[in-house]
Design a protein around this motif. Sequence first.
Motif, short mmCIF file in Angstrom:
data_model
loop_
_atom_site.label_atom_id
_atom_site.label_comp_id
_atom_site.label_asym_id
_atom_site.label_seq_id
_atom_site.Cartn_x
_atom_site.Cartn_y
_atom_site.Cartn_z
N UNK A 51 -16.62 1.12 -10.33
CA UNK A 51 -16.07 1.06 -8.98
C UNK A 51 -15.98 2.49 -8.44
N UNK A 52 -16.49 2.69 -7.24
CA UNK A 52 -16.39 4.04 -6.66
C UNK A 52 -14.92 4.44 -6.52
N UNK A 53 -14.11 3.54 -5.98
CA UNK A 53 -12.67 3.78 -5.85
C UNK A 53 -11.92 2.64 -6.52
N UNK A 54 -10.82 2.98 -7.14
CA UNK A 54 -9.95 1.98 -7.78
C UNK A 54 -8.71 1.83 -6.92
N UNK A 55 -8.56 0.71 -6.21
CA UNK A 55 -7.39 0.54 -5.34
C UNK A 55 -6.06 0.63 -6.09
N UNK A 56 -6.08 0.35 -7.39
CA UNK A 56 -4.86 0.38 -8.19
C UNK A 56 -4.63 1.73 -8.87
N UNK A 57 -5.40 2.74 -8.51
CA UNK A 57 -5.31 4.01 -9.25
C UNK A 57 -3.91 4.62 -9.20
N UNK A 58 -3.24 4.55 -8.05
CA UNK A 58 -1.91 5.14 -7.95
C UNK A 58 -0.88 4.35 -8.75
N UNK A 59 -1.07 3.03 -8.82
CA UNK A 59 -0.17 2.20 -9.63
C UNK A 59 -0.37 2.48 -11.12
N UNK A 60 -1.62 2.70 -11.52
CA UNK A 60 -1.90 3.03 -12.91
C UNK A 60 -1.31 4.40 -13.27
N UNK A 61 -1.41 5.37 -12.33
CA UNK A 61 -0.85 6.70 -12.58
C UNK A 61 0.66 6.60 -12.76
N UNK A 62 1.30 5.77 -11.95
CA UNK A 62 2.75 5.59 -12.07
C UNK A 62 3.11 4.98 -13.43
N UNK A 63 2.34 4.01 -13.87
CA UNK A 63 2.60 3.39 -15.18
C UNK A 63 2.42 4.40 -16.30
N UNK A 64 1.41 5.26 -16.20
CA UNK A 64 1.19 6.29 -17.22
C UNK A 64 2.36 7.28 -17.24
N UNK A 65 2.92 7.58 -16.08
CA UNK A 65 4.09 8.46 -16.00
C UNK A 65 5.28 7.80 -16.69
N UNK A 66 5.52 6.55 -16.39
CA UNK A 66 6.65 5.84 -17.00
C UNK A 66 6.51 5.77 -18.51
N UNK A 67 5.30 5.54 -18.99
CA UNK A 67 5.09 5.47 -20.43
C UNK A 67 5.28 6.83 -21.08
N UNK A 126 7.28 9.10 -20.10
CA UNK A 126 8.72 9.36 -20.09
C UNK A 126 9.49 8.44 -21.03
N UNK A 127 8.85 7.36 -21.44
CA UNK A 127 9.54 6.38 -22.26
C UNK A 127 10.44 5.46 -21.46
N UNK A 128 10.18 5.35 -20.15
CA UNK A 128 11.02 4.52 -19.28
C UNK A 128 10.30 3.28 -18.79
N UNK A 129 9.11 3.03 -19.33
CA UNK A 129 8.31 1.91 -18.83
C UNK A 129 8.89 0.59 -19.31
N UNK A 130 9.26 -0.26 -18.38
CA UNK A 130 9.72 -1.61 -18.68
C UNK A 130 8.93 -2.54 -17.79
N UNK A 131 7.99 -3.24 -18.39
CA UNK A 131 7.08 -4.05 -17.60
C UNK A 131 7.75 -5.30 -17.06
N UNK A 132 7.85 -5.36 -15.72
CA UNK A 132 8.30 -6.57 -15.06
C UNK A 132 7.02 -7.31 -14.66
N UNK A 133 6.49 -8.09 -15.60
CA UNK A 133 5.14 -8.62 -15.46
C UNK A 133 4.89 -9.36 -14.15
N UNK A 134 5.81 -10.21 -13.76
CA UNK A 134 5.57 -11.04 -12.59
C UNK A 134 5.44 -10.20 -11.32
N UNK A 135 6.10 -9.05 -11.29
CA UNK A 135 6.02 -8.18 -10.12
C UNK A 135 4.81 -7.26 -10.23
N UNK A 136 4.68 -6.54 -11.34
CA UNK A 136 3.62 -5.55 -11.46
C UNK A 136 2.24 -6.19 -11.49
#
Length: 393
Positions: free
Chosen positions: A232-248, A250-260
């Motif tokens: 894919x030339x651009x990944x529309x979810x790239x900023x969401x993935x970057x946020x998840x990598x930040x949370x992980x 930091x050790x603060x990632x808690x997946x709210x599956x139905x929302x994320x």
Amino acid sequence: MSQIQTEDGYFDDIRPFEDSEVPGVVRSLLSNPEAGAFLSQLLKKTGEVDDLGKISSIKDVKKSAMAPILRDLLSKSAFSYTSSGKSGLDQTGRTKYTFISNHRDIILDSALLNLVLMEAGLPLPEIAIGDNLLLRPWIRDVVRLAGAFIVKRSVGVREMIEESRRLSLYMRRNIAEGRASQWIAQREGRAKDGNDRTQQSVLKMLAMSAPEGETPVRALRALNLVPVAFSYEYDPCDYLKALELLQKARGTYKKEEKISDLLSMQTGLTGYKGRIHVAIGEPLCNLLEGKETELSALSKNDQYRAVAEMIDEVVFARYRFYPCNYIAYDLLHGSVSGDGLYSKRERLKFELYLEDRLDMLREFKEAKGERDFLYTKLLEMYANPLKNHLEHK
């Protein structure tokens, strides 16, 4: 063809619906206020299906309903989509394959493969989908109507082994008895950093159903594995993935599956993707020619590792690259490896794109003060496919 012996009904709650079941399931969905309204509104936009009650087979669902919806979405969210490698498949459609690919988008990867094969006149594969994504009971029915089989992830540890074995048996039966081709991602969950690597655990699941005493290499060869690379030339979810990598980190990632997951599905489908390429690689059985005896002499873990690396190498070799990949690589490494492969204007455009993604991340509390980390992760997503490709070469 060999026969997989199981009790009647053993796969009933994970397999796609059979054609004989389709009319009844469609009627049930239309009588459900939420499902009926959603489906009628979605299909009405394409102008292809004026009466859902006329749908009587899985093929009808895919060709008359799903394909027009996907084409409509792509017309609004992609510049183009292209494909390659289809000529390497059995053009008669008799041979069934297990397509295994890198995983970038929750829905679009498998949907695009279906569309590419449909337009080539080849049999359409069944799709593996995790039950964690089936946010409503009627959504489970919709995906099974679309030819998906269910990967049970929302079960306890004790049940997981039996469910993995059942899934493995189902997939082996599809190939051994020539029932259907199928698609599965090379890993559980999407690669958040663009570093696509086949998880050995996926290969071990696929081999669980092999006859006793069969080596992993032979067990996997029997599944007619075909690596596929999605670019894919651009990944529309790239900023969401970057946020998840930040949370992980930091050790603060808690997946709210139905929302994320819901947000990622919506963003991936409707967000802008630019150019898309689907590259079908060479079947694994061809790559193993002359190597099977040597590889089968290795330990089981080394056999899984060797097959995973073979799949990865095919994916790395068949990426389609765009200016943003070369620009991200150069920005990340302070190099000029892409010199001549992009213009100053293209570099400026991508840098502005990155700033826009960082602006979107400022809406999240966790992103405050983390600009450098997030910027680096965004660059890695676009640079890592090129990095793997160059190292492979």
